[in-house]
Write a protein that holds these residues in place. Structure first.
Motif, PDB file in Angstrom:
ATOM      1  N   VAL A 103       0.853  -1.187   0.000  1.00 45.29           N
ATOM      2  CA  VAL A 103       0.000   0.000   0.000  1.00 45.29           C
ATOM      3  C   VAL A 103       0.893   1.243   0.000  1.00 45.29           C
ATOM      4  N   PHE A 104       0.695   2.094  -0.986  1.00 42.37           N
ATOM      5  CA  PHE A 104       1.468   3.323  -1.127  1.00 42.37           C
ATOM      6  C   PHE A 104       0.631   4.542  -0.748  1.00 42.37           C
ATOM      7  N   ASP A 105       1.172   5.413   0.072  1.00 42.84           N
ATOM      8  CA  ASP A 105       0.728   6.803   0.089  1.00 42.84           C
ATOM      9  C   ASP A 105       1.197   7.427  -1.230  1.00 42.84           C
ATOM     10  N   ILE A 106       0.677   8.605  -1.574  1.00 39.37           N
ATOM     11  CA  ILE A 106       1.075   9.231  -2.841  1.00 39.37           C
ATOM     12  C   ILE A 106       1.940  10.469  -2.604  1.00 39.37           C
ATOM     13  N   GLY A 107       1.409  11.477  -1.917  1.00 35.72           N
ATOM     14  CA  GLY A 107       2.176  12.698  -1.698  1.00 35.72           C
ATOM     15  C   GLY A 107       3.404  12.468  -0.854  1.00 35.72           C
ATOM     16  N   ARG A 108       4.552  12.890  -1.362  1.00 31.74           N
ATOM     17  CA  ARG A 108       5.864  12.751  -0.727  1.00 31.74           C
ATOM     18  C   ARG A 108       6.345  11.305  -0.664  1.00 31.74           C
ATOM     19  N   VAL A 109       5.642  10.407  -1.340  1.00 29.09           N
ATOM     20  CA  VAL A 109       6.115   9.034  -1.514  1.00 29.09           C
ATOM     21  C   VAL A 109       6.293   8.752  -3.000  1.00 29.09           C
ATOM     22  N   LEU A 110       5.289   9.103  -3.794  1.00 24.85           N
ATOM     23  CA  LEU A 110       5.367   8.931  -5.247  1.00 24.85           C
ATOM     24  C   LEU A 110       5.435  10.260  -5.991  1.00 24.85           C
ATOM     25  N   LEU A 111       4.898  11.296  -5.378  1.00 23.05           N
ATOM     26  CA  LEU A 111       4.940  12.641  -5.949  1.00 23.05           C
ATOM     27  C   LEU A 111       5.524  13.598  -4.921  1.00 23.05           C
ATOM     28  N   GLU A 112       6.320  14.545  -5.388  1.00 22.44           N
ATOM     29  CA  GLU A 112       6.813  15.584  -4.491  1.00 22.44           C
ATOM     30  C   GLU A 112       5.676  16.572  -4.234  1.00 22.44           C
ATOM     31  N   TRP A 113       5.312  16.725  -2.979  1.00 23.50           N
ATOM     32  CA  TRP A 113       4.241  17.656  -2.590  1.00 23.50           C
ATOM     33  C   TRP A 113       4.881  18.736  -1.734  1.00 23.50           C
ATOM     34  N   GLU A 114       5.212  19.870  -2.384  1.00 17.79           N
ATOM     35  CA  GLU A 114       5.977  20.914  -1.709  1.00 17.79           C
ATOM     36  C   GLU A 114       5.392  22.291  -2.027  1.00 17.79           C
ATOM     37  N   PRO A 115       4.210  22.619  -1.507  1.00 15.89           N
ATOM     38  CA  PRO A 115       3.632  23.933  -1.806  1.00 15.89           C
ATOM     39  C   PRO A 115       4.476  25.092  -1.314  1.00 15.89           C
ATOM     40  N   GLU A 116       5.146  24.922  -0.165  1.00 16.74           N
ATOM     41  CA  GLU A 116       5.999  26.016   0.311  1.00 16.74           C
ATOM     42  C   GLU A 116       7.114  26.308  -0.688  1.00 16.74           C
ATOM     43  N   ARG A 117       7.687  25.282  -1.273  1.00 18.07           N
ATOM     44  CA  ARG A 117       8.739  25.481  -2.274  1.00 18.07           C
ATOM     45  C   ARG A 117       8.195  26.253  -3.481  1.00 18.07           C
ATOM     46  N   PHE A 118       6.998  25.918  -3.901  1.00 25.64           N
ATOM     47  CA  PHE A 118       6.376  26.634  -5.015  1.00 25.64           C
ATOM     48  C   PHE A 118       6.216  28.114  -4.681  1.00 25.64           C
ATOM     49  N   TYR A 119       5.653  28.405  -3.510  1.00 20.93           N
ATOM     50  CA  TYR A 119       5.417  29.803  -3.151  1.00 20.93           C
ATOM     51  C   TYR A 119       6.720  30.559  -2.930  1.00 20.93           C
ATOM     52  N   ASP A 120       7.720  29.906  -2.378  1.00 21.14           N
ATOM     53  CA  ASP A 120       9.022  30.562  -2.230  1.00 21.14           C
ATOM     54  C   ASP A 120       9.542  31.027  -3.584  1.00 21.14           C
ATOM     55  N   ALA A 121       9.361  30.196  -4.601  1.00 16.48           N
ATOM     56  CA  ALA A 121       9.842  30.540  -5.937  1.00 16.48           C
ATOM     57  C   ALA A 121       9.050  31.678  -6.558  1.00 16.48           C
ATOM     58  N   GLN A 122       7.785  31.817  -6.152  1.00 14.67           N
ATOM     59  CA  GLN A 122       6.931  32.838  -6.753  1.00 14.67           C
ATOM     60  C   GLN A 122       7.012  34.177  -6.034  1.00 14.67           C
ATOM     61  N   ILE A 123       7.014  34.161  -4.697  1.00 13.51           N
ATOM     62  CA  ILE A 123       6.903  35.418  -3.945  1.00 13.51           C
ATOM     63  C   ILE A 123       7.999  35.596  -2.906  1.00 13.51           C
ATOM     64  N   GLY A 124       8.913  34.651  -2.805  1.00 15.13           N
ATOM     65  CA  GLY A 124       9.992  34.746  -1.841  1.00 15.13           C
ATOM     66  C   GLY A 124       9.589  34.168  -0.491  1.00 15.13           C
ATOM     67  N   GLU A 125      10.599  33.727   0.249  1.00 14.05           N
ATOM     68  CA  GLU A 125      10.334  33.036   1.503  1.00 14.05           C
ATOM     69  C   GLU A 125       9.640  33.921   2.537  1.00 14.05           C
ATOM     70  N   THR A 126      10.030  35.192   2.620  1.00 16.79           N
ATOM     71  CA  THR A 126       9.456  36.076   3.634  1.00 16.79           C
ATOM     72  C   THR A 126       7.969  36.271   3.413  1.00 16.79           C
ATOM     73  N   ARG A 127       7.568  36.577   2.184  1.00 18.41           N
ATOM     74  CA  ARG A 127       6.139  36.766   1.889  1.00 18.41           C
ATOM     75  C   ARG A 127       5.388  35.445   1.998  1.00 18.41           C
ATOM     76  N   ARG A 128       6.013  34.363   1.610  1.00 16.05           N
ATOM     77  CA  ARG A 128       5.353  33.065   1.741  1.00 16.05           C
ATOM     78  C   ARG A 128       5.038  32.763   3.192  1.00 16.05           C
ATOM     79  N   LYS A 129       5.984  33.011   4.087  1.00 15.20           N
ATOM     80  CA  LYS A 129       5.746  32.759   5.507  1.00 15.20           C
ATOM     81  C   LYS A 129       4.585  33.611   6.009  1.00 15.20           C
ATOM     82  N   ALA A 130       4.517  34.865   5.566  1.00 13.67           N
ATOM     83  CA  ALA A 130       3.406  35.736   5.966  1.00 13.67           C
ATOM     84  C   ALA A 130       2.087  35.188   5.439  1.00 13.67           C
TER      85      ALA A 130
END
Length: 206
Positions: A7-34
């Motif tokens: 039995v497999f989980d999917i997110g972070r086992v078969l697919l990378e699930w990293e929304p914070e990484r996406f937002y960091d790339a779009q708006i920067g880490e400081t704004r993402r944290k806010a």
């Protein structure tokens, strides 16, 4: 008793699930944290996992936070970028198990709409013998009900299931039912566990 299914989980086992990484790339880490401090995006995602409608849920959240409206809507409009790419070795392991005739199941907290989007992009999501998706089932891990559904629908005893998930609480809930479990941290570690269980050879798990 020998293992009968993996039995497999999917997110972070078969697919990378990293929304914070996406937002960091779009708006920067400081704004993402806010953003994540002010807007309950992960809570909204849990609602999706429980079966709430994808676009309506996210757009309603955006309307309630007009200062972040565009960024919140990305959770719907650009969601596929948050769950990309696949984890290649994990996908190979899934396919290696299937090639040996070992039943492979999915048990994942995933929304109805988000799973449809992901399935259109990633062919391997249609390769499970059966996928147990929380949004369709209207219950999520680690609630006991979702594990009970898998056991009942497959007819497999708990002690014949081997389950990989990246979240300790999900693993613990399965272990309490008698499932064999693996806390997923890397695909290499998961491959080694499948070899140790005698399900794959080292060559097959490469």
């Amino acid at each position: 008793m020998p293992l009968s299914a993996v039995v497999f989980d999917i997110g972070r086992v078969l697919l990378e699930w990293e929304p914070e990484r996406f937002y960091d790339a779009q708006i920067g880490e400081t704004r993402r944290k806010a953003l994540f401090e002010q807007v309950p995006l992960h809570d909204a995602n849990l609602d999706l996992d429980r079966g709430y409608p994808f676009k309506d849920t996210i757009y309603a959240l955006a309307d309630n936070h007009p200062d972040w409206q565009e960024e919140i809507r990305w959770w719907h409009d650009r969601w596929i970028e948050m769950v990309t790419p696949e984890i290649p070795r994990s996908v190979r392991l899934l396919r290696a198990l299937r090639a040996k005739g070992i039943p492979v199941l999915a048990l994942s907290n995933f929304g109805v709409g988000t799973f449809e989007v992901a399935s259109a992009r990633f062919a391997f999501l249609s390769e499970f013998d059966k996928a147990f998706i929380s949004g369709h089932l209207k219950c999520i891990k680690p609630d006991p009900e979702i594990y009970e559904i898998l056991e009942r629908d497959t007819g497999l005893p708990a002690d014949q299931l081997l389950f990989a998930d990246d979240r300790p609480e999900n693993i613990d809930a399965a272990a309490l039912r008698g499932w064999h479990t693996h806390l997923f941290t890397t695909p290499d570690g998961w491959a080694a566990r499948l070899v140790a269980e005698g399900l794959l050879t080292e060559q097959e798990a490469a």
